[in-house]
Design an enzyme around this catalytic site. Structure first.
Site, PDB file in Angstrom:
ATOM      1  N   GLY A  15       0.794  -1.228   0.000  1.00 40.35           N
ATOM      2  CA  GLY A  15       0.000   0.000   0.000  1.00 40.35           C
ATOM      3  C   GLY A  15       0.824   1.274   0.000  1.00 40.35           C
ATOM      4  O   GLY A  15       0.301   2.350   0.311  1.00 40.35           O
ATOM      5  N   SER A  16       2.104   1.198  -0.398  1.00 42.36           N
ATOM      6  CA  SER A  16       2.915   2.426  -0.309  1.00 42.36           C
ATOM      7  C   SER A  16       2.419   3.519  -1.263  1.00 42.36           C
ATOM      8  O   SER A  16       2.516   4.705  -0.938  1.00 42.36           O
ATOM      9  CB  SER A  16       4.397   2.106  -0.535  1.00 42.36           C
ATOM     10  OG  SER A  16       4.639   1.732  -1.863  1.00 42.36           O
ATOM     11  N   LYS A  94      -5.793  -8.109  -8.744  1.00 39.21           N
ATOM     12  CA  LYS A  94      -6.903  -8.852  -9.354  1.00 39.21           C
ATOM     13  C   LYS A  94      -7.426  -8.051 -10.544  1.00 39.21           C
ATOM     14  O   LYS A  94      -7.265  -6.822 -10.593  1.00 39.21           O
ATOM     15  CB  LYS A  94      -8.054  -9.029  -8.343  1.00 39.21           C
ATOM     16  CG  LYS A  94      -7.697  -9.917  -7.186  1.00 39.21           C
ATOM     17  CD  LYS A  94      -7.795 -11.371  -7.583  1.00 39.21           C
ATOM     18  CE  LYS A  94      -7.157 -12.260  -6.540  1.00 39.21           C
ATOM     19  NZ  LYS A  94      -6.909 -13.608  -6.998  1.00 39.21           N
ATOM     20  N   LEU A  95      -8.096  -8.766 -11.462  1.00 36.45           N
ATOM     21  CA  LEU A  95      -8.685  -8.058 -12.602  1.00 36.45           C
ATOM     22  C   LEU A  95      -9.916  -7.280 -12.141  1.00 36.45           C
ATOM     23  O   LEU A  95     -10.693  -7.766 -11.315  1.00 36.45           O
ATOM     24  CB  LEU A  95      -9.116  -9.060 -13.672  1.00 36.45           C
ATOM     25  CG  LEU A  95      -8.051  -9.530 -14.651  1.00 36.45           C
ATOM     26  CD1 LEU A  95      -8.653 -10.560 -15.599  1.00 36.45           C
ATOM     27  CD2 LEU A  95      -7.461  -8.358 -15.431  1.00 36.45           C
ATOM     28  N   ILE A  96     -10.079  -6.087 -12.667  1.00 39.81           N
ATOM     29  CA  ILE A  96     -11.291  -5.316 -12.381  1.00 39.81           C
ATOM     30  C   ILE A  96     -12.387  -5.837 -13.322  1.00 39.81           C
ATOM     31  O   ILE A  96     -12.171  -5.918 -14.540  1.00 39.81           O
ATOM     32  CB  ILE A  96     -11.039  -3.807 -12.641  1.00 39.81           C
ATOM     33  CG1 ILE A  96      -9.955  -3.269 -11.702  1.00 39.81           C
ATOM     34  CG2 ILE A  96     -12.315  -2.991 -12.507  1.00 39.81           C
ATOM     35  CD1 ILE A  96     -10.356  -3.202 -10.247  1.00 39.81           C
ATOM     36  N   HIS A 112       1.899   1.272 -13.163  1.00 39.24           N
ATOM     37  CA  HIS A 112       2.636   0.073 -13.565  1.00 39.24           C
ATOM     38  C   HIS A 112       4.127   0.365 -13.432  1.00 39.24           C
ATOM     39  O   HIS A 112       4.590   1.427 -13.862  1.00 39.24           O
ATOM     40  CB  HIS A 112       2.278  -0.295 -15.012  1.00 39.24           C
ATOM     41  CG  HIS A 112       2.914  -1.573 -15.446  1.00 39.24           C
ATOM     42  ND1 HIS A 112       2.451  -2.809 -15.047  1.00 39.24           N
ATOM     43  CD2 HIS A 112       4.006  -1.817 -16.223  1.00 39.24           C
ATOM     44  CE1 HIS A 112       3.227  -3.752 -15.561  1.00 39.24           C
ATOM     45  NE2 HIS A 112       4.177  -3.175 -16.278  1.00 39.24           N
ATOM     46  N   ASP A 153      -3.228  -3.790 -18.627  1.00 41.76           N
ATOM     47  CA  ASP A 153      -2.066  -2.906 -18.877  1.00 41.76           C
ATOM     48  C   ASP A 153      -2.099  -2.238 -20.250  1.00 41.76           C
ATOM     49  O   ASP A 153      -1.045  -1.969 -20.848  1.00 41.76           O
ATOM     50  CB  ASP A 153      -0.741  -3.696 -18.745  1.00 41.76           C
ATOM     51  CG  ASP A 153      -0.388  -3.986 -17.294  1.00 41.76           C
ATOM     52  OD1 ASP A 153      -0.899  -3.296 -16.402  1.00 41.76           O
ATOM     53  OD2 ASP A 153       0.411  -4.913 -17.071  1.00 41.76           O
TER      54      ASP A 153
HETATM   55  C1  GAR Z   1       3.873  -1.117  -7.271  1.00 44.65           C
HETATM   56  O1  GAR Z   1       5.198  -1.229  -7.701  1.00 44.65           O
HETATM   57  C2  GAR Z   1       2.943  -1.061  -8.470  1.00 44.65           C
HETATM   58  O2  GAR Z   1       3.476  -0.372  -9.566  1.00 44.65           O
HETATM   59  C3  GAR Z   1       2.808  -2.542  -8.784  1.00 44.65           C
HETATM   60  O3  GAR Z   1       2.676  -3.148  -7.526  1.00 44.65           O
HETATM   61  C4  GAR Z   1       3.417  -2.391  -6.559  1.00 44.65           C
HETATM   62  C5  GAR Z   1       2.517  -2.087  -5.379  1.00 44.65           C
HETATM   63  O4  GAR Z   1       3.234  -1.490  -4.348  1.00 44.65           O
HETATM   64  N1  GAR Z   1       1.701  -2.768  -9.655  1.00 44.65           N
HETATM   65  C6  GAR Z   1       1.705  -3.702 -10.622  1.00 44.65           C
HETATM   66  O5  GAR Z   1       2.639  -4.471 -10.825  1.00 44.65           O
HETATM   67  C7  GAR Z   1       0.440  -3.723 -11.463  1.00 44.65           C
HETATM   68  N2  GAR Z   1       0.672  -4.392 -12.708  1.00 44.65           N
HETATM   69  P1  GAR Z   1       2.487  -0.781  -3.150  1.00 44.65           P
HETATM   70  O6  GAR Z   1       1.452  -1.771  -2.619  1.00 44.65           O
HETATM   71  O7  GAR Z   1       3.575  -0.547  -2.143  1.00 44.65           O
HETATM   72  O8  GAR Z   1       1.853   0.478  -3.645  1.00 44.65           O
END
Ligand code: GAR
Length: 208
Positions: A15-16, A94-96, A112, A153
């Site tokens: 969740g950052s 998950k897929l929306i 992404h 994506d």
């Molecule tokens: C992030 O790096 C985001 O870009 C990636 O998951 C991570 C979540 O980090 N998303 C994907 O790979 C989507 N295809 P977070 O939970 O710390 O925000």
């Protein structure tokens, strides 16, 4: 600009990005309200942070809603309940559902951790993205914020930033460099969206 938007965040992991955006809202840099966090993963950091900071959370997954149609109905009902105007995907794995994508067309953002359209699509998530980037030998990676459409994506790109790939990089080192760039870029795009500063030119969205 004081237009404000009701936001629902979807997250599955640490969740950052959610936290980075929420902090900008709390500092009055973004004129939005995060009304709801939806997660498939009740044990994730994003849910813990939402609980600590008073953001309503809703766990929606196959365990709670084994019927796909029930799951979709609950998701839409929850989004409507808080009058969602913007959906932010922040590490949602998950897929929306298509019904949600149609209903919130051009109002769902995703981040992404690479420069789409490269290194995106099925199988490119989390560390796997950075592994593929390193193995390909490209010297530049980056971050993409895009609108979500029915193809994974694939939606229109709103903004990107680049980060260098270094010869000593491991997946973890590159991931952490990219994540730092994510925390800067996502709030910028969310702020622009909340202030109605996305302009469409020849079917491409631009921040103005
Ligand atoms: C992030 O790096 C985001 O870009 C990636 O998951 C991570 C979540 O980090 N998303 C994907 O790979 C989507 N295809 P977070 O939970 O710390 O925000």
């Amino acid at each position: 600009m004081t237009i404000t938007k009701n936001i629902t965040v979807f997250a599955s992991g640490g969740g950052s990005n959610f936290i980075a955006i929420h902090k900008e809202i709390l500092s009055n840099n973004i004129s939005g309200n995060i009304q709801l966090l939806i997660s498939n993963n009740p044990g994730c950091g994003a849910v813990a942070y939402a609980n600590e900071s008073g953001v309503r959370t809703m766990v929606i997954n196959k365990i709670r809603y084994p019927s796909t149609q029930d799951l979709i109905n609950v998701m839409i009902r929850e989004l409507e309940k808080v009058k969602t105007e913007l959906i932010i995907l922040a590490g949602y794995m998950k897929l929306i559902p298509n019904e949600v994508i149609k209903k919130y067309k051009d109002r769902i953002l995703n981040i992404h951790p690479a420069l789409l359209p490269s290194f995106g699509g099925k199988g490119y998530y989390g560390k796997l993205v950075h592994r593929a980037v390193i193995e390909s030998g490209v010297k530049t990676s980056g971050v993409t914020v895009h609108l979500v459409d029915e193809v994974y994506d694939h939606g229109k790109i709103i903004q990107q930033v680049t980060v260098p790939v270094e010869k000593s990089d491991t997946e973890e080192i590159l991931a952490s460099r990219v994540l730092k760039a994510e925390h800067k870029l996502y709030p910028i795009v969310v702020k622009a969206f909340c202030e109605d500063r996305i302009e469409w030119v020849n079917n491409i969205p631009w921040i103005i």
